[in-house]
Structure formats: structure tokens, C-alpha cells
Design a protein around this motif. Structure first.
Motif, PDB file in Angstrom:
ATOM      1  N   ARG A 155       0.843  -1.216   0.000  1.00 49.16           N
ATOM      2  CA  ARG A 155       0.000   0.000   0.000  1.00 49.16           C
ATOM      3  C   ARG A 155       0.870   1.254   0.000  1.00 49.16           C
TER       4      ARG A 155
ATOM      5  N   GLU B 242      -4.899  -4.368  -4.068  1.00 51.13           N
ATOM      6  CA  GLU B 242      -4.825  -4.959  -2.718  1.00 51.13           C
ATOM      7  C   GLU B 242      -5.716  -6.199  -2.642  1.00 51.13           C
TER       8      GLU B 242
ATOM      9  N   THR C 257      -4.473  -9.963  -1.827  1.00 46.87           N
ATOM     10  CA  THR C 257      -5.133 -10.842  -0.844  1.00 46.87           C
ATOM     11  C   THR C 257      -5.438 -12.201  -1.461  1.00 46.87           C
TER      12      THR C 257
ATOM     13  N   GLU D 157       2.155  -9.031   5.373  1.00 47.69           N
ATOM     14  CA  GLU D 157       2.295  -7.946   4.396  1.00 47.69           C
ATOM     15  C   GLU D 157       3.131  -8.375   3.196  1.00 47.69           C
TER      16      GLU D 157
END
Ligand code: P6P
Length: 336
Positions: A9, A30, A34, A189
Motif C-alpha cells: 500500500r 490490494e 489478498t 504484508e
């Protein structure tokens, strides 16, 4: 946070790295990240979940589907559908286009993906990965008209892939170079580990399925033979070769240390147009490779300039270090 370990991000929001990236695209990327995290977990736990086997079905490509092919497709569909700005999805695993909006309009996104590339490697515990491509509409289109998703690769606004290997990596470009991320166990992350990836112009490493030698056209045979002749041949240097049978792994190697990858048109696949699919394999990988300073062609034309005729169209693919792709292009011209 130093650039070396920015999160996905932070990199997407960094105005120097990705100027003008809109919020919907950031949310979509994003969501794709995922989906890759989830698929990575499923691949790693495959032997326990009992889903490394055959699904007992055949996809539109005529390939027998692994259970994880089907599961990975569902994961991508679920997570790409989160973003209200996505008009349609095209998956390697599904014949028809998924239309998500009745009135797609300017600014909406089209997402093309191969949810699990190289899945024949799953039972071998070899690297596999997901490939994605995103194009943005610059006007309204007719929902349900599959011709609307036939956009040249040069119109992509973003492309990338994951590799589920010793670590889980995510490589992506939004048109301002290529960044490589690694999934950090614990935090979950994707953190920047390979900023601004560049493909060396020169290389001495090539990747091709040599079992198809007898099917190749003259330019490919000429290139291959000269590489094998090494220092005593016209190239005057020795070459190394690799073939992993997983395009995501081959391209990651090329991004990391250079090389050339070839899946050319040949006497065995010419009737189908080639082996690899344009919309969700060749186009996204071509954008990544070009953004990293490499080249991507069919041997006779730049992949990103091909006007698609079908969303499951196949094309010949030659990509990687600029110098070698140009030599291969020259050999094709000379053969003509
Ligand atoms: P072959 C995987 O099925 C794939 O689409 C690419 O990832 C890979 O480079 C190629 O096909 C492997 O083809 O003929 O070696 O099985």
C-alpha cells in the motif's frame, strides 16, 4: 519506513513511484494481493487439504483441471469482484467472460487472470503462480458483448504475477517500472524487496522446451543451435539453459538476472496460434518485461500491439533481455 521494506500500500500510494494511481485501482490491487496470499496458503497446505489432485474436469483450453485451479479461480473471482469499478473478469479457467456490471462505463476496469499458472508442477512441489492484467475503459461498452474485452496489451494500466515458491513473491507494474514484493510471514504484508527491477540487456541464459526441437521453425532452430555451439560458434560465448515449465518462475528469473524465454509457434501448436494465452499470460508478462527494460515479441511482432480476436487466443512468445529478443527478431526477418 525505508524504501527497501515499504508495504504494497505504501508503494502504491507513493506519488513518486506511482503518480496518479486512483483509489479504485489501489483497492483492486490490494484485493488481488489478498487473493494471492490465500492461494499461497492453499498451495503450501495442499497435501493436507487433499486438493493437489485432478478436479475431474477440463477447462476451456482442453486441459485437465487440478482442484486448486478451480479453487484459485474462485478466490480470484471473489476478491476481484469486491471492487465496484470492475466491469468484467476474464479467467483462463472459464470459457465465458464474467460480466459484473450491467452498464460498464469510462473508468471501469477489466481484469484478466490465470489464477494458477504452471499447476502441472503442483504435485512436484515446484513453483507455480498467478498472473493478472488490468485494463481501464475509456468509454461505455456493451455488457455481455465479449468483443468489448478484446483490448491490445498496450492498453493495460497494470500487470503482474505472484510466484508461490520458497517464498511468495508479487511483482507488478502500474506503468512506472517494476517492483518486487515478498510476502512477510507473521505480518502477512507484501513488502518491497526488489525495487525498480531491471532486466540486463545482455544474457547467456535461455529457456525453451527443447523436446519440441523437431517442430520448431528455422529461426528458432538457428538460435538454439548457435547457443549450443557456444564459444566455437557464431555467438562466440557459452550459454546456459533452464526450463521449469512454469512461466511465472521463468520470468521471475529473467527479471532477477536476465535471460530469454521462448514458447514459439511451431508445427505442433500453430493450428491453435501457439501455446501461451495472449490476454492473461503473454500480455501481462510482456508489460512487466518491457517496463523492466526487456522486450516481448511473437518473433515477428510486439506482443503488446496485437489486436486480440478472442479472449482465449494463443500466441507465440519470446521475451526477456533486449539484445537476445532482437537477435531472434532478426533471425525471423532473415528467414522471411
Ligand atoms: P510445457 C504452464 O502450463 C504453461 O502455460 C507455462 O507456465 C509454461 O511456461 C508452459 O506452459 C510449459 O509448457 O510444454 O513445457 O508443458
Amino acid at each position: 519506513m525505508s524504501e527497501a521494506h515499504q508495504t504494497l500500500r505504501e508503494v502504491l500510494l507513493d506519488p513518486e513511484k506511482n503518480p496518479g494511481l486512483d483509489r479504485d485501482l489501489i483497492f483492486l490491487l490490494e484485493d488481488i494481493a489478498t487473493a494471492c496470499r490465500i492461494i499461497s496458503h492453499l498451495v503450501r497446505n495442499g497435501p493436507f487439504a487433499g486438493n493437489l489432485g485432478e478436479a475431474g474436469s477440463v477447462n476451456v483450453q482442453g486441459e485437465s483441471q487440478k482442484e486448486l485451479d478451480v479453487i484459485a479461480n474462485d478466490v480470484f473471482v471473489k476478491h476481484c469482484s469486491n471492487c465496484s469499478a470492475v466491469a468484467a473478469l476474464v479467467s483462463e479457467e472459464v470459457d465465458e467472460v464474467y460480466w459484473l456490471k450491467d452498464d460498464p462505463d469510462s473508468g471501469d476496469y477489466l481484469v484478466y487472470f490465470d489464477p494458477l499458472d504452471g499447476s502441472s508442477n503442483l504435485e512436484l512441489n515446484m513453483s507455480v503462480g498467478s498472473i493478472f492484467s488490468i485494463t481501464r475503459l475509456n468509454g461505455p461498452i456493451d455488457a455481455g458483448d465479449d468483443r468489448s474485452v478484446l483490448r491490445p496489451g498496450a492498453e493495460q494500466v497494470c500487470a503482474g504475477n505472484s510466484v508461490y515458491g520458497p517464498s511468495t513473491s508479487l511483482v507488478l507494474t502500474a506503468g512506472h517500472g517494476v517492483d518486487g514484493f515478498t510476502h512477510q510471514r507473521g505480518t502477512g504484508e507484501f513488502r518491497l524487496t526488489s525495487p525498480s527491477m531491471k532486466i540486463p540487456v545482455e544474457t547467456a541464459e535461455f529457456a525453451i522446451n527443447a523436446s519440441r526441437y523437431k517442430l520448431w521453425d528455422a529461426p528458432i532452430r538457428r538460435y538454439f543451435d548457435e547457443c549450443l555451439q557456444g564459444v566455437d560458434g557464431p555467438r562466440g560465448k557459452s550459454f546456459n539453459t533452464r526450463w521449469i515449465a512454469s512461466m511465472v518462475a521463468e520470468v521471475h528469473r529473467i527479471l532477477t538476472r536476465g535471460g530469454v524465454f521462448m514458447y514459439p509457434g511451431d508445427a505442433g501448436n500453430r493450428a491453435d496460434g501457439g501455446k501461451l494465452r495472449l490476454m492473461y499470460e503473454a500480455n501481462p508478462m510482456a508489460l512487466v518485461v518491457e517496463q523492466a527494460g526487456g522486450r516481448a515479441s511473437t518473433g515477428t511482432e510486439r506482443i503488446l500491439e496485437i489486436q486480440p480476436t478472442s479472449h482465449h487466443q494463443r500466441v507465440p512468445v519470446i521475451l526477456g533481455s533486449k539484445s537476445e529478443v532482437e537477435i531472434l527478431g532478426r533471425y525471423h526477418c532473415e528467414a522471411d
